[in-house]
Design a protein around this motif. Structure first.
Motif, PDB file in Angstrom:
ATOM      1  N   GLN A   7      69.833  24.888  23.425  1.00 47.21           N
ATOM      2  CA  GLN A   7      71.147  25.426  23.091  1.00 47.21           C
ATOM      3  C   GLN A   7      71.000  26.614  22.156  1.00 47.21           C
ATOM      4  N   LEU A   8      71.981  27.522  22.242  1.00 46.03           N
ATOM      5  CA  LEU A   8      71.971  28.673  21.350  1.00 46.03           C
ATOM      6  C   LEU A   8      72.202  28.217  19.913  1.00 46.03           C
ATOM      7  N   ARG A   9      71.460  28.790  19.009  1.00 42.62           N
ATOM      8  CA  ARG A   9      71.658  28.480  17.599  1.00 42.62           C
ATOM      9  C   ARG A   9      72.831  29.278  17.074  1.00 42.62           C
ATOM     10  N   THR A  10      73.308  28.870  15.920  1.00 43.01           N
ATOM     11  CA  THR A  10      74.460  29.527  15.314  1.00 43.01           C
ATOM     12  C   THR A  10      74.165  30.989  15.022  1.00 43.01           C
ATOM     13  N   LEU A  11      72.967  31.304  14.617  1.00 44.64           N
ATOM     14  CA  LEU A  11      72.604  32.686  14.321  1.00 44.64           C
ATOM     15  C   LEU A  11      72.687  33.551  15.579  1.00 44.64           C
ATOM     16  N   GLU A  12      72.194  33.040  16.693  1.00 40.59           N
ATOM     17  CA  GLU A  12      72.249  33.784  17.945  1.00 40.59           C
ATOM     18  C   GLU A  12      73.684  33.980  18.403  1.00 40.59           C
ATOM     19  N   ARG A  13      74.501  32.966  18.237  1.00 45.42           N
ATOM     20  CA  ARG A  13      75.926  33.092  18.584  1.00 45.42           C
ATOM     21  C   ARG A  13      76.603  34.141  17.721  1.00 45.42           C
ATOM     22  N   LEU A  18      78.964  39.588  17.114  1.00 49.91           N
ATOM     23  CA  LEU A  18      78.950  40.920  16.510  1.00 49.91           C
ATOM     24  C   LEU A  18      78.814  42.007  17.568  1.00 49.91           C
ATOM     25  N   VAL A  19      77.947  41.799  18.526  1.00 47.62           N
ATOM     26  CA  VAL A  19      77.748  42.790  19.589  1.00 47.62           C
ATOM     27  C   VAL A  19      79.004  42.939  20.436  1.00 47.62           C
ATOM     28  N   ILE A  20      79.632  41.819  20.787  1.00 50.17           N
ATOM     29  CA  ILE A  20      80.854  41.869  21.590  1.00 50.17           C
ATOM     30  C   ILE A  20      81.971  42.562  20.815  1.00 50.17           C
ATOM     31  N   GLY A  21      82.126  42.214  19.554  1.00 51.31           N
ATOM     32  CA  GLY A  21      83.163  42.843  18.739  1.00 51.31           C
ATOM     33  C   GLY A  21      82.957  44.338  18.600  1.00 51.31           C
ATOM     34  N   LEU A  25      85.472  47.307  19.978  1.00 51.57           N
ATOM     35  CA  LEU A  25      86.040  48.286  19.050  1.00 51.57           C
ATOM     36  C   LEU A  25      85.565  49.713  19.337  1.00 51.57           C
ATOM     37  N   LEU A  26      84.331  49.862  19.769  1.00 49.98           N
ATOM     38  CA  LEU A  26      83.798  51.199  20.028  1.00 49.98           C
ATOM     39  C   LEU A  26      84.007  51.658  21.472  1.00 49.98           C
ATOM     40  N   GLY A  27      84.360  50.743  22.348  1.00 46.80           N
ATOM     41  CA  GLY A  27      84.546  51.067  23.759  1.00 46.80           C
ATOM     42  C   GLY A  27      85.541  52.175  24.039  1.00 46.80           C
ATOM     43  N   PRO A  28      86.727  52.169  23.430  1.00 43.38           N
ATOM     44  CA  PRO A  28      87.700  53.224  23.725  1.00 43.38           C
ATOM     45  C   PRO A  28      87.206  54.635  23.412  1.00 43.38           C
ATOM     46  N   VAL A  40      90.815  48.131  27.109  1.00 42.05           N
ATOM     47  CA  VAL A  40      89.905  47.911  25.983  1.00 42.05           C
ATOM     48  C   VAL A  40      90.575  48.299  24.668  1.00 42.05           C
ATOM     49  N   ALA A  41      91.366  49.364  24.672  1.00 40.57           N
ATOM     50  CA  ALA A  41      92.041  49.793  23.445  1.00 40.57           C
ATOM     51  C   ALA A  41      93.078  48.760  23.007  1.00 40.57           C
ATOM     52  N   GLY A  42      93.681  48.063  23.945  1.00 37.70           N
ATOM     53  CA  GLY A  42      94.668  47.046  23.604  1.00 37.70           C
ATOM     54  C   GLY A  42      94.049  45.761  23.082  1.00 37.70           C
ATOM     55  N   ALA A  43      92.743  45.634  23.181  1.00 36.69           N
ATOM     56  CA  ALA A  43      92.067  44.406  22.759  1.00 36.69           C
ATOM     57  C   ALA A  43      91.404  44.565  21.394  1.00 36.69           C
ATOM     58  N   TYR A  44      91.894  45.478  20.572  1.00 36.16           N
ATOM     59  CA  TYR A  44      91.239  45.705  19.281  1.00 36.16           C
ATOM     60  C   TYR A  44      91.301  44.473  18.379  1.00 36.16           C
ATOM     61  N   LEU A  45      92.359  43.673  18.494  1.00 37.40           N
ATOM     62  CA  LEU A  45      92.431  42.441  17.692  1.00 37.40           C
ATOM     63  C   LEU A  45      91.317  41.468  18.074  1.00 37.40           C
ATOM     64  N   VAL A  46      91.023  41.414  19.353  1.00 40.87           N
ATOM     65  CA  VAL A  46      89.934  40.551  19.814  1.00 40.87           C
ATOM     66  C   VAL A  46      88.604  41.052  19.252  1.00 40.87           C
ATOM     67  N   GLY A  47      88.447  42.369  19.202  1.00 41.43           N
ATOM     68  CA  GLY A  47      87.223  42.938  18.645  1.00 41.43           C
ATOM     69  C   GLY A  47      87.044  42.590  17.178  1.00 41.43           C
ATOM     70  N   TRP A  48      88.116  42.714  16.404  1.00 44.64           N
ATOM     71  CA  TRP A  48      88.036  42.369  14.982  1.00 44.64           C
ATOM     72  C   TRP A  48      87.779  40.876  14.800  1.00 44.64           C
ATOM     73  N   PHE A  49      88.413  40.053  15.628  1.00 40.67           N
ATOM     74  CA  PHE A  49      88.184  38.609  15.544  1.00 40.67           C
ATOM     75  C   PHE A  49      86.724  38.283  15.845  1.00 40.67           C
ATOM     76  N   ALA A  50      86.160  38.925  16.867  1.00 38.94           N
ATOM     77  CA  ALA A  50      84.766  38.671  17.216  1.00 38.94           C
ATOM     78  C   ALA A  50      83.829  39.113  16.092  1.00 38.94           C
TER      79      ALA A  50
END
Length: 70
Positions: A7-13, A18-21, A25-28, A40-50
């Motif tokens: 299983q993935l460890r917490t550090l890897e998760r 961080l990479v997804i977030g 955020l940088l995608g737009p 992608v621009a409308g999903a900025y809240l998801v990026g900050w949450f990630a």
């Protein structure tokens, strides 16, 4: 469906979050003028949450490792 060998460890998760977030955020900046820009621009809240979730997962894992060493 096969399970991963470990299983993935917490550090890897945390790093993956961080990479997804950062990607959300940088995608737009790189997708200007495409159909994907608005989505992608409308999903900025998801990026900050990630990003926040990734930082929390990394801190939790580092605290666990620090306790094991003591």
């Amino acid at each position: 469906m096969t399970r991963p060998s470990r299983q993935l460890r917490t550090l890897e998760r945390g790093i993956l979050c961080l990479v997804i977030g950062a990607a959300v955020l940088l995608g737009p900046r790189f997708l200007q003028g495409t159909r994907w820009f608005e989505m992608v621009a409308g999903a900025y809240l998801v990026g900050w949450f990630a990003l926040v979730l990734g930082v929390v997962l990394i801190v939790v894992e580092l605290l666990k490792l620090g306790r094991k060493r003591q």
